[in-house]
Design a protein around this motif. Structure first.
Motif, mmCIF file in Angstrom:
data_model
loop_
_atom_site.group_PDB
_atom_site.id
_atom_site.type_symbol
_atom_site.label_atom_id
_atom_site.label_comp_id
_atom_site.label_asym_id
_atom_site.label_seq_id
_atom_site.Cartn_x
_atom_site.Cartn_y
_atom_site.Cartn_z
ATOM 1 N N UNK A 176 0.803 -1.220 0.000
ATOM 2 C CA UNK A 176 0.000 0.000 0.000
ATOM 3 C C UNK A 176 0.837 1.271 0.000
ATOM 4 N N UNK A 177 2.155 1.130 -0.011
ATOM 5 C CA UNK A 177 3.011 2.326 0.023
ATOM 6 C C UNK A 177 3.852 2.413 -1.252
ATOM 7 N N UNK A 201 9.634 -6.421 5.090
ATOM 8 C CA UNK A 201 9.626 -5.676 6.352
ATOM 9 C C UNK A 201 9.730 -6.662 7.519
ATOM 10 N N UNK A 202 10.548 -6.304 8.509
ATOM 11 C CA UNK A 202 10.810 -7.214 9.632
ATOM 12 C C UNK A 202 10.183 -6.682 10.916
ATOM 13 N N UNK A 209 1.404 1.641 18.077
ATOM 14 C CA UNK A 209 0.079 1.559 17.448
ATOM 15 C C UNK A 209 -0.049 0.440 16.450
ATOM 16 N N UNK A 210 -1.217 -0.183 16.437
ATOM 17 C CA UNK A 210 -1.451 -1.297 15.527
ATOM 18 C C UNK A 210 -1.929 -0.816 14.175
ATOM 19 N N UNK A 211 -2.443 0.409 14.109
ATOM 20 C CA UNK A 211 -2.956 0.858 12.823
ATOM 21 C C UNK A 211 -2.213 2.095 12.328
ATOM 22 N N UNK A 212 -1.196 2.537 13.053
ATOM 23 C CA UNK A 212 -0.446 3.731 12.661
ATOM 24 C C UNK A 212 0.590 3.389 11.611
ATOM 25 N N UNK A 213 1.506 4.337 11.341
ATOM 26 C CA UNK A 213 2.518 4.119 10.306
ATOM 27 C C UNK A 213 3.464 2.982 10.661
ATOM 28 N N UNK A 217 2.420 -5.361 10.337
ATOM 29 C CA UNK A 217 1.567 -6.440 9.862
ATOM 30 C C UNK A 217 0.793 -5.973 8.624
ATOM 31 N N UNK A 218 0.275 -4.730 8.715
ATOM 32 C CA UNK A 218 -0.440 -4.179 7.563
ATOM 33 C C UNK A 218 0.506 -3.915 6.397
ATOM 34 N N UNK A 219 1.783 -3.599 6.707
ATOM 35 C CA UNK A 219 2.750 -3.269 5.650
ATOM 36 C C UNK A 219 3.381 -4.509 5.034
ATOM 37 N N UNK A 220 3.209 -5.642 5.690
ATOM 38 C CA UNK A 220 3.934 -6.843 5.270
ATOM 39 C C UNK A 220 3.499 -7.287 3.877
#
Ligand code: SAM
Ligand code: SF4
Length: 346
Positions: A176-177, A201-202, A209-213, A217-220
């Motif tokens: 998403x980035x 990403x490691x 934060x779980x939903x911040x930058x 997990x979201x970036x993986x």
């Protein structure tokens, strides 16, 4: 600088319990940085008090001890290695080991200070550097690094090329980035003659934060998916090029460039692991994916005689684990390893 030691006078090389020779030391020269990349640091990072850091002289002594014990490659990293005051003194000092036990001195940098230092790096014997660059879009670059400017980094890369340094670009793949940009990176690197390595990403260090930058997990983004997608448009030819690390390299037929993938969440590189990592406070980490470490600052300061230090280094290497414990837990976005990547420099 001392005369090179004869083979008999040299201490025995470092070999870990799994018969892996330790030939590669990565040194984090500072935990500080002029960027705040979202996957690496929180915006309000607290850094170590300067008094806790090894001096540059202590780092030079420690690195020299490793080189005499068989380390053939040194990589400076951080934090951002080029923001440490007087770091070029250390680079020159370490460069004096080249051809006298040391084969390669290199560094991993965000590129922000390269325009200033590229010439001095080359003069000190550095031949190749890694520059971390996740995007060629100035706005995205500013969003990812929070404090960085793309034009400054691109000018630094140009200066490195002009100084004769080979540049490898490292890009962290972020869902998403920058996942729409890999074609552009492959093309640009191929055209400008840079190898490119994509990194998964490691899960290191809490980023808030779980939903911040900092939500890794979201970036993986699994690189197997990225590679499969790239293969639809590029001819990727497998190579047996290896650097002793976790990267696997392909040749992009259309550009002639080399493309690597670092997938740290698989265990397939641990059996050939030749590396250990030193922090700027003198802690030695035997594995990027484990929290175990050994204090080398105390023995370093205990005596000017290297015997005490040698015993501490050998004891540490005897604890190098067989493999790492990285898991991105799908129910928990937290960190598998509690320290930040900027502590050991990746
Ligand atoms: N400041 C320098 C730089 O950015 O190249 C050197 C230190 S930085 C910690 C080393 C590498 O680690 C960079 O390529 C960076 O992208 C990568 N990195 C940092 N945090 C990471 C994470 N959570 N997962 C994967 N790679 C990460
Ligand atoms: Fe700094 Fe490198 Fe971490 Fe980015 S990845 S914040 S440049 S240490």
């Amino acid at each position: 600088m001392d005369a090179p030691l004869s083979a008999d006078a040299r201490p025995a090389p470092l070999v870990d319990p799994y018969a892996r020779p330790i030939s590669y030391l990565r040194v984090s020269v500072t935990d500080r940085c002029d960027f705040r990349c979202v996957y690496c640091m929180s915006e309000d990072m607290h850094f170590l008090p300067k008094a806790e850091l090894l001096t540059l002289e202590e780092m030079a002594r420690l690195c020299g001890a490793f080189v005499r014990r068989g380390v053939r490659k040194l990589r400076l990293t951080g934090g951002e290695p080029l923001v440490r005051r007087n770091v070029m003194w250390l680079v020159r000092e370490l460069g004096s080991h080249l051809g006298r036990g040391l084969d390669e001195l290199t560094l991993t940098t965000n590129g922000s200070q390269l325009a200033k230092y590229a010439g001095e790096l080359a003069a000190a014997g550095v031949r190749r550097i890694n520059v971390s660059l996740d995007t060629l879009d100035p706005e995205k670059f500013a969003a990812i690094t929070r404090w960085g400017r793309l034009d400054q980094v691109l000018a630094g890369i140009d200066a490195a090329k002009a100084a004769g340094l080979a540049v490898k670009i490292n890009a962290v793949a972020l869902k998403g980035v920058n996942d729409g940009e890999f074609d552009r990176l492959v093309e640009w690197c191929g055209r400008d003659g840079h190898d490119l390595t994509l990194i998964e990403v490691m899960p290191m260090g809490e980023l808030g934060g779980e939903s911040g930058p900092g939500d890794r997990l979201a970036q993986y983004l699994p690189l197997s998916m990225v590679r499969a997608d790239l293969k639809k448009r590029w001819t990727l030819e497998e190579t047996d090029y290896r650097t002793g690390g976790p990267a696997r390299y392909w040749r992009v037929k259309e550009t002639g460039g080399r493309l690597g993938f670092i997938t740290p969440l698989t265990h397939n590189f641990c059996e050939s692991c030749n590396r250990v990592r030193l922090t700027c406070t003198g802690m030695l980490y035997m594995c990027l994916g484990q929290d175990d470490s050994a204090d080398l600052r105390t023995p370093l300061r205990a005596s000017p005689d290297d015997a005490v230090l040698d015993a501490a280094i050998r004891e540490a290497i005897a604890r190098k684990p067989k493999g790492h414990d990285f898991v991105i837990d799908r129910r928990r976005a937290g960190a598998a390893v509690s320290r930040h990547m900027s502590v050991t420099g990746g």
